[in-house]
Design a protein around this motif. Structure first.
Motif, PDB file in Angstrom:
ATOM      1  N   LEU A 264      50.175  45.121  34.643  1.00 12.25           N
ATOM      2  CA  LEU A 264      50.279  44.184  35.759  1.00 12.25           C
ATOM      3  C   LEU A 264      49.701  44.792  37.034  1.00 12.25           C
ATOM      4  O   LEU A 264      49.040  44.108  37.823  1.00 12.25           O
ATOM      5  CB  LEU A 264      51.744  43.795  35.976  1.00 12.25           C
ATOM      6  CG  LEU A 264      52.349  42.874  34.921  1.00 12.25           C
ATOM      7  CD1 LEU A 264      53.871  42.840  35.039  1.00 12.25           C
ATOM      8  CD2 LEU A 264      51.783  41.460  35.052  1.00 12.25           C
ATOM      9  N   ALA A 265      49.944  46.090  37.224  1.00 13.04           N
ATOM     10  CA  ALA A 265      49.398  46.777  38.396  1.00 13.04           C
ATOM     11  C   ALA A 265      47.871  46.760  38.373  1.00 13.04           C
ATOM     12  O   ALA A 265      47.219  46.567  39.403  1.00 13.04           O
ATOM     13  CB  ALA A 265      49.917  48.214  38.457  1.00 13.04           C
ATOM     14  N   GLN A 266      47.285  46.965  37.187  1.00  8.32           N
ATOM     15  CA  GLN A 266      45.822  46.925  37.058  1.00  8.32           C
ATOM     16  C   GLN A 266      45.294  45.547  37.444  1.00  8.32           C
ATOM     17  O   GLN A 266      44.291  45.425  38.161  1.00  8.32           O
ATOM     18  CB  GLN A 266      45.419  47.253  35.619  1.00  8.32           C
ATOM     19  CG  GLN A 266      43.925  47.432  35.406  1.00  8.32           C
ATOM     20  CD  GLN A 266      43.469  48.868  35.610  1.00  8.32           C
ATOM     21  OE1 GLN A 266      44.274  49.747  35.860  1.00  8.32           O
ATOM     22  NE2 GLN A 266      42.180  49.096  35.493  1.00  8.32           N
ATOM     23  N   LEU A 267      45.969  44.497  36.996  1.00  8.59           N
ATOM     24  CA  LEU A 267      45.562  43.140  37.343  1.00  8.59           C
ATOM     25  C   LEU A 267      45.700  42.883  38.845  1.00  8.59           C
ATOM     26  O   LEU A 267      44.839  42.241  39.453  1.00  8.59           O
ATOM     27  CB  LEU A 267      46.402  42.125  36.563  1.00  8.59           C
ATOM     28  CG  LEU A 267      45.999  41.853  35.113  1.00  8.59           C
ATOM     29  CD1 LEU A 267      47.018  40.929  34.455  1.00  8.59           C
ATOM     30  CD2 LEU A 267      44.611  41.232  35.056  1.00  8.59           C
ATOM     31  N   MET A 268      46.788  43.365  39.434  1.00  5.05           N
ATOM     32  CA  MET A 268      46.987  43.191  40.875  1.00  5.05           C
ATOM     33  C   MET A 268      45.861  43.844  41.668  1.00  5.05           C
ATOM     34  O   MET A 268      45.302  43.252  42.595  1.00  5.05           O
ATOM     35  CB  MET A 268      48.320  43.817  41.311  1.00  5.05           C
ATOM     36  CG  MET A 268      49.541  42.992  41.023  1.00  5.05           C
ATOM     37  SD  MET A 268      50.981  43.788  41.809  1.00  5.05           S
ATOM     38  CE  MET A 268      52.289  42.929  40.970  1.00  5.05           C
ATOM     39  N   PHE A 269      45.553  45.085  41.305  1.00  6.43           N
ATOM     40  CA  PHE A 269      44.505  45.811  42.019  1.00  6.43           C
ATOM     41  C   PHE A 269      43.166  45.094  41.892  1.00  6.43           C
ATOM     42  O   PHE A 269      42.437  44.921  42.877  1.00  6.43           O
ATOM     43  CB  PHE A 269      44.414  47.230  41.469  1.00  6.43           C
ATOM     44  CG  PHE A 269      43.377  48.082  42.145  1.00  6.43           C
ATOM     45  CD1 PHE A 269      43.481  48.385  43.489  1.00  6.43           C
ATOM     46  CD2 PHE A 269      42.304  48.573  41.420  1.00  6.43           C
ATOM     47  CE1 PHE A 269      42.514  49.174  44.117  1.00  6.43           C
ATOM     48  CE2 PHE A 269      41.340  49.364  42.038  1.00  6.43           C
ATOM     49  CZ  PHE A 269      41.447  49.658  43.387  1.00  6.43           C
ATOM     50  N   LEU A 270      42.834  44.644  40.694  1.00  8.03           N
ATOM     51  CA  LEU A 270      41.585  43.926  40.468  1.00  8.03           C
ATOM     52  C   LEU A 270      41.556  42.641  41.282  1.00  8.03           C
ATOM     53  O   LEU A 270      40.539  42.300  41.907  1.00  8.03           O
ATOM     54  CB  LEU A 270      41.435  43.619  38.972  1.00  8.03           C
ATOM     55  CG  LEU A 270      40.200  42.838  38.545  1.00  8.03           C
ATOM     56  CD1 LEU A 270      38.929  43.580  38.933  1.00  8.03           C
ATOM     57  CD2 LEU A 270      40.230  42.577  37.044  1.00  8.03           C
ATOM     58  N   HIS A 271      42.675  41.932  41.314  1.00 11.78           N
ATOM     59  CA  HIS A 271      42.727  40.662  42.049  1.00 11.78           C
ATOM     60  C   HIS A 271      42.559  40.892  43.546  1.00 11.78           C
ATOM     61  O   HIS A 271      41.868  40.117  44.219  1.00 11.78           O
ATOM     62  CB  HIS A 271      44.046  39.948  41.768  1.00 11.78           C
ATOM     63  CG  HIS A 271      44.089  38.552  42.294  1.00 11.78           C
ATOM     64  ND1 HIS A 271      43.419  37.504  41.688  1.00 11.78           N
ATOM     65  CD2 HIS A 271      44.684  38.020  43.400  1.00 11.78           C
ATOM     66  CE1 HIS A 271      43.624  36.396  42.377  1.00 11.78           C
ATOM     67  NE2 HIS A 271      44.386  36.682  43.410  1.00 11.78           N
ATOM     68  N   VAL A 272      43.178  41.956  44.075  1.00 12.70           N
ATOM     69  CA  VAL A 272      43.018  42.258  45.500  1.00 12.70           C
ATOM     70  C   VAL A 272      41.550  42.540  45.820  1.00 12.70           C
ATOM     71  O   VAL A 272      41.015  42.052  46.821  1.00 12.70           O
ATOM     72  CB  VAL A 272      43.907  43.451  45.910  1.00 12.70           C
ATOM     73  CG1 VAL A 272      43.549  43.940  47.310  1.00 12.70           C
ATOM     74  CG2 VAL A 272      45.378  43.049  45.873  1.00 12.70           C
ATOM     75  N   LEU A 273      40.882  43.326  44.976  1.00 14.82           N
ATOM     76  CA  LEU A 273      39.465  43.600  45.200  1.00 14.82           C
ATOM     77  C   LEU A 273      38.644  42.321  45.148  1.00 14.82           C
ATOM     78  O   LEU A 273      37.764  42.092  45.979  1.00 14.82           O
ATOM     79  CB  LEU A 273      38.941  44.597  44.169  1.00 14.82           C
ATOM     80  CG  LEU A 273      39.479  46.033  44.250  1.00 14.82           C
ATOM     81  CD1 LEU A 273      38.844  46.895  43.172  1.00 14.82           C
ATOM     82  CD2 LEU A 273      39.235  46.644  45.626  1.00 14.82           C
ATOM     83  N   ARG A 274      38.921  41.469  44.169  1.00 11.21           N
ATOM     84  CA  ARG A 274      38.193  40.201  44.060  1.00 11.21           C
ATOM     85  C   ARG A 274      38.344  39.351  45.316  1.00 11.21           C
ATOM     86  O   ARG A 274      37.397  38.720  45.777  1.00 11.21           O
ATOM     87  CB  ARG A 274      38.734  39.397  42.872  1.00 11.21           C
ATOM     88  CG  ARG A 274      38.292  39.843  41.512  1.00 11.21           C
ATOM     89  CD  ARG A 274      39.044  39.023  40.486  1.00 11.21           C
ATOM     90  NE  ARG A 274      38.626  39.291  39.122  1.00 11.21           N
ATOM     91  CZ  ARG A 274      39.281  38.825  38.058  1.00 11.21           C
ATOM     92  NH1 ARG A 274      40.378  38.098  38.222  1.00 11.21           N
ATOM     93  NH2 ARG A 274      38.846  39.086  36.854  1.00 11.21           N
ATOM     94  N   GLU A 275      39.552  39.303  45.842  1.00 11.04           N
ATOM     95  CA  GLU A 275      39.818  38.459  47.004  1.00 11.04           C
ATOM     96  C   GLU A 275      39.313  39.081  48.294  1.00 11.04           C
ATOM     97  O   GLU A 275      38.801  38.398  49.172  1.00 11.04           O
ATOM     98  CB  GLU A 275      41.331  38.187  47.121  1.00 11.04           C
ATOM     99  CG  GLU A 275      41.883  37.280  46.046  1.00 11.04           C
ATOM    100  CD  GLU A 275      41.299  35.874  46.125  1.00 11.04           C
ATOM    101  OE1 GLU A 275      41.173  35.351  47.243  1.00 11.04           O
ATOM    102  OE2 GLU A 275      40.960  35.317  45.069  1.00 11.04           O
ATOM    103  N   PHE A 276      39.462  40.395  48.405  1.00  8.48           N
ATOM    104  CA  PHE A 276      39.163  41.052  49.677  1.00  8.48           C
ATOM    105  C   PHE A 276      37.676  41.308  49.898  1.00  8.48           C
ATOM    106  O   PHE A 276      37.136  41.027  50.977  1.00  8.48           O
ATOM    107  CB  PHE A 276      39.930  42.377  49.773  1.00  8.48           C
ATOM    108  CG  PHE A 276      39.544  43.201  50.966  1.00  8.48           C
ATOM    109  CD1 PHE A 276      40.018  42.890  52.229  1.00  8.48           C
ATOM    110  CD2 PHE A 276      38.687  44.283  50.830  1.00  8.48           C
ATOM    111  CE1 PHE A 276      39.649  43.638  53.333  1.00  8.48           C
ATOM    112  CE2 PHE A 276      38.309  45.042  51.924  1.00  8.48           C
ATOM    113  CZ  PHE A 276      38.798  44.708  53.184  1.00  8.48           C
ATOM    114  N   LEU A 277      36.998  41.856  48.895  1.00  9.80           N
ATOM    115  CA  LEU A 277      35.635  42.344  49.104  1.00  9.80           C
ATOM    116  C   LEU A 277      34.661  41.263  49.580  1.00  9.80           C
ATOM    117  O   LEU A 277      33.898  41.495  50.523  1.00  9.80           O
ATOM    118  CB  LEU A 277      35.120  43.017  47.835  1.00  9.80           C
ATOM    119  CG  LEU A 277      35.838  44.314  47.445  1.00  9.80           C
ATOM    120  CD1 LEU A 277      35.293  44.855  46.127  1.00  9.80           C
ATOM    121  CD2 LEU A 277      35.710  45.369  48.535  1.00  9.80           C
ATOM    122  N   PRO A 278      34.654  40.078  48.977  1.00  9.20           N
ATOM    123  CA  PRO A 278      33.690  39.076  49.453  1.00  9.20           C
ATOM    124  C   PRO A 278      33.979  38.573  50.871  1.00  9.20           C
ATOM    125  O   PRO A 278      33.102  38.001  51.511  1.00  9.20           O
ATOM    126  CB  PRO A 278      33.829  37.928  48.440  1.00  9.20           C
ATOM    127  CG  PRO A 278      34.474  38.525  47.243  1.00  9.20           C
ATOM    128  CD  PRO A 278      35.378  39.596  47.797  1.00  9.20           C
TER     129      PRO A 278
END
Length: 308
Positions: free
Chosen positions: A169-183
């Protein structure tokens, strides 16, 4: 073919690990030493202040918020920053999973960290801002709320495999934050990090990642992105801060770095595998990007491996 963000995270061997949780009630304050890796935490209940050394204004965290912390500075979590803090090293010593303060129940936080290859800090952590604060009411965070709720259920049930489930779940959270934040990072100098999450550039970057040895030309990459050559070059430079073929060179050198760490290819073989017609051309490019020659890098790696 892997998408660009997955390829980069796999290259760095970025893996999230569940570290435990903090449940508190009443007034409390905990100080954490400067971390040596990316940390992130999710609040499932209550609220607190998050103060970082060197940042004047503390962050106000509420239930449903997620924070990615990439700075190597000490920080404090507290209901009141005027309270004398307890050191986290003392509070968590010899304990696993959930630690309680004041009986717990009013506040709940889950802590995780990201393990990276040694070069990962330069590639990822040093490019991120010190703090990424995803608020519970920000657009696009609905999936984060589901992940936080699942983490609450996992830790509450304490079923076999809980640590593995929470790390997933932590891996998914981190990936989701990057997806939302970077663009949406605006004027921040994120370089290639923003490029790998840009949907217009993704087809061209995916091709470069899939065949780094190929002698790519700008028109081919522009065509993959369904853009004119000029528009593609301008957009790539505006998003990443570098030209497309400069990005390709950097990607090749990161692959070379990994090969020199993980295996023992000859420099000539590695040069050919990455599309260079001569060992000298490859070595020059490697030194320009990494800061030392391939041979110096390999010698330094061996010294680290044999150090006591």
């Amino acid at each position: 073919m892997q998408d660009p963000l997955s390829a980069v995270l796999n290259l760095m061997e970025a893996k999230a690990a569940f570290a435990g949780g903090l449940s508190a009630s009443g007034p409390w304050s905990v100080r954490f030493a400067a971390p040596d890796r990316i940390k992130f935490f999710a609040l499932s209940k209550g609220e607190c202040l998050f103060a970082v050394e060197g940042i004047e204004t503390p962050f106000h965290l509420k239930a449903g918020d997620v924070v990615v912390y990439a700075a190597r500075r000490a920080f404090t979590l507290a209901t009141d920053l005027a309270l004398p803090p307890e050191e986290s090293s003392t509070l968590f010593r010899g304990r696993t999973n959930i630690v309680e303060i004041g009986g717990g129940g009013e506040f709940m936080l889950f802590g995780c960290h990201i393990d990276l290859r040694p070069s990962g800090f330069e590639l990822l952590a040093d490019r991120l801002p010190p703090v990424i604060h995803m608020r519970h009411d920000d657009g696009g965070t609905q999936r984060l709320q589901w992940m936080i709720a699942e983490m609450v259920r996992e830790t509450g049930a304490a079923a076999p495999g809980m640590d593995t489930a929470c790390s997933g779940l932590a891996q998914l959270m981190f990936l989701h934050v990057l997806r939302e934040f970077l663009p949406k990072a605006g004027a921040l100098d994120l370089g290639w990090l923003r490029a790998i999450c840009d949907p217009r550039l993704a087809p061209a970057i995916t091709l470069m990642h899939a065949e780094p040895q190929r002698n790519w030309h700008l028109p081919e990459l522009a065509s993959a992105a369904a853009m004119s050559r000029t528009a593609f070059a301008d957009h790539f430079k505006a998003v990443s801060g570098m030209a497309p073929l400069a990005y390709l060179t950097r990607w090749r050198m990161r692959l070379a770095e990994k090969s020199l760490r993980d295996s023992n290819p000859s420099i000539a073989t590695l040069s050919r595998q990455l599309g260079y017609t001569s060992e000298a051309a490859f070595s020059t490019a490697f030194k320009r990007v990494i800061g030392m020659s391939p041979r110096q890098y390999r010698i330094g790696k061996r010294k680290l491996e044999t150090a006591p």
